[in-house]
Design an enzyme around this catalytic site. Structure first.
Site, PDB file in Angstrom:
ATOM      1  N   LYS A  52       0.847  -1.213   0.000  1.00 23.46           N
ATOM      2  CA  LYS A  52       0.000   0.000   0.000  1.00 23.46           C
ATOM      3  C   LYS A  52       0.875   1.254   0.000  1.00 23.46           C
ATOM      4  CE  LYS A  52      -1.752   1.659   3.974  1.00 23.46           C
ATOM      5  NZ  LYS A  52      -1.460   3.056   4.319  1.00 23.46           N
ATOM      6  N   ASN A  53       1.837   1.310   0.912  1.00 19.09           N
ATOM      7  CA  ASN A  53       2.613   2.539   1.086  1.00 19.09           C
ATOM      8  C   ASN A  53       3.650   2.765  -0.007  1.00 19.09           C
ATOM      9  OD1 ASN A  53       1.060   3.159   3.230  1.00 19.09           O
ATOM     10  ND2 ASN A  53       2.559   2.572   4.787  1.00 19.09           N
ATOM     11  N   CYS A  93      -5.087  13.386  12.951  1.00 17.36           N
ATOM     12  CA  CYS A  93      -5.114  11.934  12.761  1.00 17.36           C
ATOM     13  C   CYS A  93      -5.083  11.292  14.139  1.00 17.36           C
ATOM     14  CB  CYS A  93      -3.889  11.509  11.946  1.00 17.36           C
ATOM     15  SG  CYS A  93      -3.658   9.736  11.876  1.00 17.36           S
ATOM     16  N   ARG A 153       0.707  14.906  13.111  1.00 17.08           N
ATOM     17  CA  ARG A 153       1.182  14.660  11.735  1.00 17.08           C
ATOM     18  C   ARG A 153       1.175  15.898  10.849  1.00 17.08           C
ATOM     19  NH1 ARG A 153      -1.113   8.949   9.635  1.00 17.08           N
ATOM     20  NH2 ARG A 153       0.759   9.052   8.359  1.00 17.08           N
ATOM     21  N   ASP A 177       4.648   0.845  12.346  1.00 19.83           N
ATOM     22  CA  ASP A 177       3.449   0.193  11.813  1.00 19.83           C
ATOM     23  C   ASP A 177       3.323  -1.260  12.246  1.00 19.83           C
ATOM     24  OD1 ASP A 177       3.506   1.936   8.584  1.00 19.83           O
ATOM     25  OD2 ASP A 177       2.953   2.584  10.601  1.00 19.83           O
ATOM     26  N   ARG A 227      -8.548  -0.350   4.756  1.00 20.45           N
ATOM     27  CA  ARG A 227      -7.665   0.618   4.105  1.00 20.45           C
ATOM     28  C   ARG A 227      -6.299   0.019   3.825  1.00 20.45           C
ATOM     29  NH1 ARG A 227      -7.015   5.989   6.883  1.00 20.45           N
ATOM     30  NH2 ARG A 227      -5.812   6.173   4.964  1.00 20.45           N
TER      31      ARG A 227
HETATM   32  C1  EPZ Z   1       4.291   7.124   6.443  1.00 15.73           C
HETATM   33  O1  EPZ Z   1       3.504   8.191   6.967  1.00 15.73           O
HETATM   34  C2  EPZ Z   1       3.350   5.925   6.325  1.00 15.73           C
HETATM   35  N1  EPZ Z   1       2.263   6.261   5.439  1.00 15.73           N
HETATM   36  C3  EPZ Z   1       2.811   5.569   7.709  1.00 15.73           C
HETATM   37  O2  EPZ Z   1       2.022   4.378   7.591  1.00 15.73           O
HETATM   38  C4  EPZ Z   1       3.966   5.257   8.634  1.00 15.73           C
HETATM   39  O3  EPZ Z   1       3.475   5.047   9.929  1.00 15.73           O
HETATM   40  C5  EPZ Z   1       4.948   6.444   8.663  1.00 15.73           C
HETATM   41  O4  EPZ Z   1       5.362   6.790   7.333  1.00 15.73           O
HETATM   42  C6  EPZ Z   1       6.191   6.146   9.471  1.00 15.73           C
HETATM   43  O5  EPZ Z   1       6.828   5.017   9.022  1.00 15.73           O
HETATM   44  C7  EPZ Z   1       2.472   6.197   4.099  1.00 15.73           C
HETATM   45  O6  EPZ Z   1       3.535   5.902   3.597  1.00 15.73           O
HETATM   46  C8  EPZ Z   1       1.303   6.523   3.226  1.00 15.73           C
HETATM   47  P1  EPZ Z   1       6.280  10.550   8.482  1.00 15.73           P
HETATM   48  P2  EPZ Z   1       4.057   9.702   6.974  1.00 15.73           P
HETATM   49  O7  EPZ Z   1       6.111  11.815   7.726  1.00 15.73           O
HETATM   50  O8  EPZ Z   1       4.925   9.907   5.794  1.00 15.73           O
HETATM   51  C9  EPZ Z   1       6.649  13.997  11.747  1.00 15.73           C
HETATM   52  C10 EPZ Z   1       0.179   2.947   7.901  1.00 15.73           C
HETATM   53  O9  EPZ Z   1      -0.227   2.408   8.934  1.00 15.73           O
HETATM   54  N2  EPZ Z   1       6.538  14.943  10.629  1.00 15.73           N
HETATM   55  O10 EPZ Z   1       7.465   9.726   8.189  1.00 15.73           O
HETATM   56  O11 EPZ Z   1       2.890  10.581   7.177  1.00 15.73           O
HETATM   57  C11 EPZ Z   1       5.365  13.206  11.977  1.00 15.73           C
HETATM   58  O12 EPZ Z   1       4.445  13.917  12.749  1.00 15.73           O
HETATM   59  C12 EPZ Z   1       0.637   4.422   7.937  1.00 15.73           C
HETATM   60  O13 EPZ Z   1       0.244   2.390   6.800  1.00 15.73           O
HETATM   61  C13 EPZ Z   1       6.650  16.297  10.878  1.00 15.73           C
HETATM   62  O14 EPZ Z   1       6.835  16.720  12.022  1.00 15.73           O
HETATM   63  O15 EPZ Z   1       4.946   9.685   8.291  1.00 15.73           O
HETATM   64  C14 EPZ Z   1       5.878  11.940  12.658  1.00 15.73           C
HETATM   65  O16 EPZ Z   1       6.017  12.171  14.022  1.00 15.73           O
HETATM   66  C15 EPZ Z   1       0.307   5.083   9.234  1.00 15.73           C
HETATM   67  N3  EPZ Z   1       6.540  17.142   9.828  1.00 15.73           N
HETATM   68  C16 EPZ Z   1       7.241  11.757  11.986  1.00 15.73           C
HETATM   69  O17 EPZ Z   1       7.606  12.998  11.398  1.00 15.73           O
HETATM   70  C17 EPZ Z   1       6.341  16.719   8.533  1.00 15.73           C
HETATM   71  O18 EPZ Z   1       6.236  17.542   7.606  1.00 15.73           O
HETATM   72  C18 EPZ Z   1       7.270  10.679  10.902  1.00 15.73           C
HETATM   73  O19 EPZ Z   1       6.190  10.888  10.042  1.00 15.73           O
HETATM   74  C19 EPZ Z   1       6.226  15.341   8.306  1.00 15.73           C
HETATM   75  C20 EPZ Z   1       6.333  14.469   9.369  1.00 15.73           C
END
Ligand code: EPZ
Length: 423
Positions: free
Chosen positions: A26-27, A119, A124, A307, A399
């Site tokens: 998916k991701n 979320c 996020r 995850d 999802r």
């Molecule tokens: C991706 O989300 C995945 N989703 C998530 O999977 C996964 O949990 C996550 O990466 C971490 O591995 C997809 O790929 C579609 P991040 P993403 O940006 O990209 C902070 C699932 O269950 N952050 O790496 O949204 C954020 O708040 C889902 O399949 C900022 O502060 O995660 C978090 O604490 C859930 N500012 C950390 O970074 C930003 O601009 C990591 O988030 C972006 C992120």
């Protein structure tokens, strides 16, 4: 009155045996579908999982003017005149819709994209995505919940992420692929899905080096070509079935596991006494006599994946001793704990750490899913528990898990979908 929703009924206590095939990721599929916007031609994506999020992404591409034939495992994205706008109605269903922002600004010089809201698992923000686009020369403003970005042509530069963000890295890799000059992304996410997207961008004619490391370099091109690509297997779906087999006991061959992408999980499963054997392109999971508790701290790849935290917590409920599970990626990812406690688990949360004490059994109960991976953990708990469990609000599960009842049923679980449950 709350709308009626689907649930899943599980009669637990049955060991799992047989083989289960892992679907496409998916991701990885979501950013790759968005990458089709970087080229005007027809792109073909294979091994696409049949999931709600894929449907939503196809709908988003269609809404913007790119006709899609979405018949997983195959999705064809056809040429079309694009209106670079991602509406709230679609973005609110799936945060990852923000992944159209980079490609739209890069390809069409402008974009109007609804900002993703809150979320369950954390605030996020997308500040790193926006900071990077501004560094590439885009003019940004937010208006009525939308971000509006304009840039006649993006210009390559160096961007240093404050946090390694997966979709942030993916968004800026796609934007930089059509920027003028070279872009260097520092402190990038190293997840396998980032590497998979780089593979596709290079197929389209981009020049991306270093994906999978903290520093990624992209030589921007004037034009990119359409692509034909088969998506890698889903490491989180694979991990979920490996943990389910370990928790429920039995002997299961999980087929098509990207083992190299699951090193941290494999190490923790082995340390807790679970037997794992490579078998063809799969992994055979055999539950040992006793499970030993191990400590886990989630972190960006190649660390232990956040995850898999909820699913692994269920396994630790059954392990001798007390396990300490620390969640460092998202600030609110213990929503499954109160539901597991309702099934008899003994878990104490202190800040970002959960202390999971051994219990001899879990009891079936009616429980509520709150997010995708929390719902997977409740399904695993139901497989282990005595009696019947009903997991409500399984739209979360749909999802990210393709045909989960069929797959679990094929390895001996007693799992059925229940329609029309009160919300
Ligand atoms: C991706 O989300 C995945 N989703 C998530 O999977 C996964 O949990 C996550 O990466 C971490 O591995 C997809 O790929 C579609 P991040 P993403 O940006 O990209 C902070 C699932 O269950 N952050 O790496 O949204 C954020 O708040 C889902 O399949 C900022 O502060 O995660 C978090 O604490 C859930 N500012 C950390 O970074 C930003 O601009 C990591 O988030 C972006 C992120």
């Amino acid at each position: 009155m709350a709308p009626a929703m689907d649930g899943i009924r599980i009669r637990g206590g049955k060991p799992l045996t047989g083989r289960v095939r892992i679907s496409g990721s998916k991701n990885a599929a979501l950013p790759i579908l968005c990458a089709t916007l970087l080229s005007d031609g027809q792109s073909l994506i294979r091994n696409v999982p049949d999931l709600k999020d894929i449907e939503t992404t196809a709908e988003l591409l269609e809404t913007m003017g790119r006709p899609c034939d979405a018949a997983p495992p195959m999705v064809a994205v056809h040429p079309g005149a694009v209106t670079p706008e991602a509406p709230y109605e679609l973005v609110k269903q799936m945060r990852a819709s923000v992944l159209v922002l980079g490609p739209l600004v890069a390809r069409y010089g402008k974009a109007r994209v609804s900002l993703p809201g809150g979320c369950q698992i954390g605030s996020r923000p997308v500040d790193q995505h926006l900071k990077g686009l501004e560094a590439l020369g885009a003019k940004l403003r937010t208006e009525h919940g939308y971000v509006i970005a304009e840039a006649p042509r993006l210009r390559g530069t160096e961007i240093v992420f404050d946090v390694p963000t997966v979709t942030g890295t993916e968004n800026l890799m796609m934007a930089a692929a059509l920027a003028k000059g070279r872009t260097t992304l520092v402190n990038s996410a190293r997840e396998p899905e980032v590497v998979e997207l780089a593979r596709v961008l290079n197929k389209m004619g981009a020049k991306v080096r270093g994906a999978g490391t903290p520093v990624i370099e992209i030589e921007g091109q004037d034009e990119l070509a359409p692509f034909d690509h088969a998506i890698v297997a889903d490491r989180i779906e694979a991990g979920t079935y490996m943990v389910a087999a370990a928790a429920a006991g039995g002997d299961v061959l999980v087929e098509g596991v990207p083992v190299d992408d699951l090193e941290a999980l494999v190490a923790k499963l082995r340390a807790s006494g679970v037997g794992l054997e490579a078998d063809g392109n799969g992994v055979r999971v055999v539950r040992g006599k006793t499970l030993r508790s191990v400590d886990v701290t989630t972190s960006p790849h190649p660390g232990f994946p956040t995850d898999m935290q909820a699913q692994f917590m269920v396994l630790m409920c059954l392990a001798e001793g007390t396990s300490r599970i620390s969640e460092t990626v998202f600030e609110n990812r213990f929503m499954h704990v109160p539901e597991l406690r309702r099934m008899g688990a003994e878990i104490e949360v202190q800040g970002h750490t959960a202390f999971v004490r051994h219990v001899t059994r879990l009891e079936g109960a009616t429980v509520m899913a709150t997010d995708l991976r929390a719902s997977a953990s409740l399904v695993i708990a139901g497989l282990v528990a005595d009696g019947e469990t009903i997991v409500r609000r399984v739209y979360h599960l749909d999802r990210g898990y393709e045909h989960i009842e069929d797959k679990l049923g094929a390895i001996g679980a007693d799992v059925t979908r229940v329609h029309g449950l009160a919300g």
